[in-house]
Design a protein around this motif. Structure first.
Motif, PDB file in Angstrom:
ATOM      1  N   LYS A 179       0.817  -1.214   0.000  1.00 31.91           N
ATOM      2  CA  LYS A 179       0.000   0.000   0.000  1.00 31.91           C
ATOM      3  C   LYS A 179       0.850   1.262   0.000  1.00 31.91           C
ATOM      4  O   LYS A 179       0.452   2.285  -0.559  1.00 31.91           O
ATOM      5  N   THR A 180       2.001   1.216   0.643  1.00 31.93           N
ATOM      6  CA  THR A 180       2.828   2.421   0.770  1.00 31.93           C
ATOM      7  C   THR A 180       3.947   2.504  -0.268  1.00 31.93           C
ATOM      8  O   THR A 180       4.587   3.547  -0.406  1.00 31.93           O
ATOM      9  N   PHE A 181       4.196   1.418  -0.997  1.00 30.13           N
ATOM     10  CA  PHE A 181       5.243   1.425  -2.020  1.00 30.13           C
ATOM     11  C   PHE A 181       4.893   2.429  -3.121  1.00 30.13           C
ATOM     12  O   PHE A 181       3.737   2.572  -3.510  1.00 30.13           O
ATOM     13  N   ARG A 182       5.919   3.113  -3.628  1.00 29.88           N
ATOM     14  CA  ARG A 182       5.733   4.027  -4.749  1.00 29.88           C
ATOM     15  C   ARG A 182       6.880   3.886  -5.750  1.00 29.88           C
ATOM     16  O   ARG A 182       8.044   3.697  -5.367  1.00 29.88           O
ATOM     17  N   PHE A 183       6.513   4.023  -7.019  1.00 29.88           N
ATOM     18  CA  PHE A 183       7.491   4.137  -8.105  1.00 29.88           C
ATOM     19  C   PHE A 183       7.314   5.529  -8.690  1.00 29.88           C
ATOM     20  O   PHE A 183       6.317   5.806  -9.361  1.00 29.88           O
ATOM     21  N   HIS A 184       8.255   6.410  -8.394  1.00 34.17           N
ATOM     22  CA  HIS A 184       8.171   7.801  -8.855  1.00 34.17           C
ATOM     23  C   HIS A 184       9.078   7.976 -10.065  1.00 34.17           C
ATOM     24  O   HIS A 184      10.305   7.892  -9.961  1.00 34.17           O
TER      25      HIS A 184
END
Length: 355
Positions: free
Chosen positions: A126-131
């Motif tokens: 839920k908190t993982f991000r690929f920016h």
């Protein structure tokens, strides 16, 4: 609990600024993955290289296995993807490297990140991000007298560089819509500041002037860019990666439109104050107009309403204050730029690079 960042291209200009910025927060663990191509310079990270919350890994984003290992070994929470070939002139002369790094490399990084994300626990998913960090150049150009780029502006890239970045943006969106990978995208205007590679307009002009060389300006110098101080960009990248809504994009700019000629003149005037020429004349006398480059976009202008409204970000530096800091930095840090400058002039075309 700490947040584990993976910064790709962290030895480059913007990437190193981001690593230096993130490392000031003791709750962040920062892993810098960089291939160390010509524009990667670990000297830009001397201030953080010994910190306990910083780690460097030399690897290529096109190497999916190496990227996967870094993700798993460092339990990464947020990927901020900056690794890219970025110089327009180089893309015109040799576009293949831009396709391989910016398109294929992003594809490999996306696949590795998707595989990693799928194996995380539900809460970390839920908190993982690929920016994905991109450029305003994917939007093409604007008339000199009207218009502004928003997040909804249609893509219309003009150069091999901007086309490769546009392709990578589309891949990132596809991995979100098709596979559910939680991504955010940012498109920034032209950056400037300390540690900027000396083939780009502002550092090239500063260093040519100090060496009493001509200051090349394409065409009439009428092309307009919006300038963003790199440390302001680093702050924006942090807030987008940590607070931006999944699947959305954010424009980042300095609201500082200047013609290329005005930028060069401002540099000359700043140097006139800090390092006057021996002959008493202005550095402006060194300005030289050269043939325009193919497909030279007329004007870029960024609408930053969304990032102001939703994430509370705004630049702290004006163009003038940022340029002042930049010129002073180059005057005080010859040990950083002199070896690069010497290499560029070692019989290579880059010694004659223009904006």
């Amino acid at each position: 609990m700490s947040t584990n960042f993976l910064v790709t291209g962290g030895a480059g200009f913007i990437g190193s600024a981001l690593c230096r910025h993130l490392c000031t927060n003791v709750k962040y663990q920062v892993t810098n993955l960089d291939k160390l191509t010509y524009a990667g310079n670990l000297q830009s990270l001397r201030g953080v290289e010994k910190l306990s919350n910083y780690r460097f890994v030399q690897a290529d984003i096109c190497d999916g296995i190496a990227v996967s290992n870094v993700l798993f070994e460092n339990n990464i929470d947020i990927v901020i993807h900056l690794a890219a070939e970025s110089h327009v002139d180089r893309s015109i002369d040799g576009p293949q490297n831009f396709i391989e790094t910016n398109v294929v490399g992003t594809f490999r990084l996306l696949n590795a990140s998707l595989n990693y994300w799928r194996q995380l626990g539900a809460e970390q998913q839920k908190t993982f991000r690929f920016h994905h960090v991109s450029t305003d150049e994917v939007f093409g150009d604007l008339p000199f007298d009207k218009g502004i780029f928003t997040e909804a502006t249609a893509y219309a890239p003009s150069s091999p560089y901007s086309a490769s970045k546009a392709a990578s943006d589309h891949l990132v969106r596809a991995w979100f819509h098709t596979y559910g990978l939680p991504v955010v995208i940012s498109n920034s205007s032209n950056n400037f500041g300390p540690f900027h590679f000396p083939e780009k307009l502002i550092p090239l002009t500063i260093l040519n002037a100090l060496e009493e060389k001509l200051l090349p300006v394409y065409g009439t110098g009428a092309n307009v860019r919006d300038w963003l101080f790199v440390e302001d960009h680093a702050r924006a990248l942090e807030v987008i990666a940590t607070k931006g809504n999944v699947g959305e994009s954010f424009n980042v700019g300095g609201s500082s439109e200047r013609t290329n000629l005005d930028v060069v003149k401002s540099i000359c005037d700043t140097l006139d104050r800090y390092r006057p020429r021996m002959n008493g004349e202005s550095y402006r006398d060194l300005i030289s107009f050269v043939a325009d480059r193919p497909g030279h976009d007329r004007r870029y202008a960024i609408d930053t309403t969304k990032i102001h409204r939703e994430l509370g970000w705004a630049p702290r530096e004006t163009f003038e204050s940022g340029l002042d800091r930049t010129v002073v930095w180059y005057l005080q840090n010859e040990q950083w730029w002199r070896p690069i400058r010497r290499h560029l002039y070692a019989g290579q075309r880059l010694g004659e690079a223009t904006p």
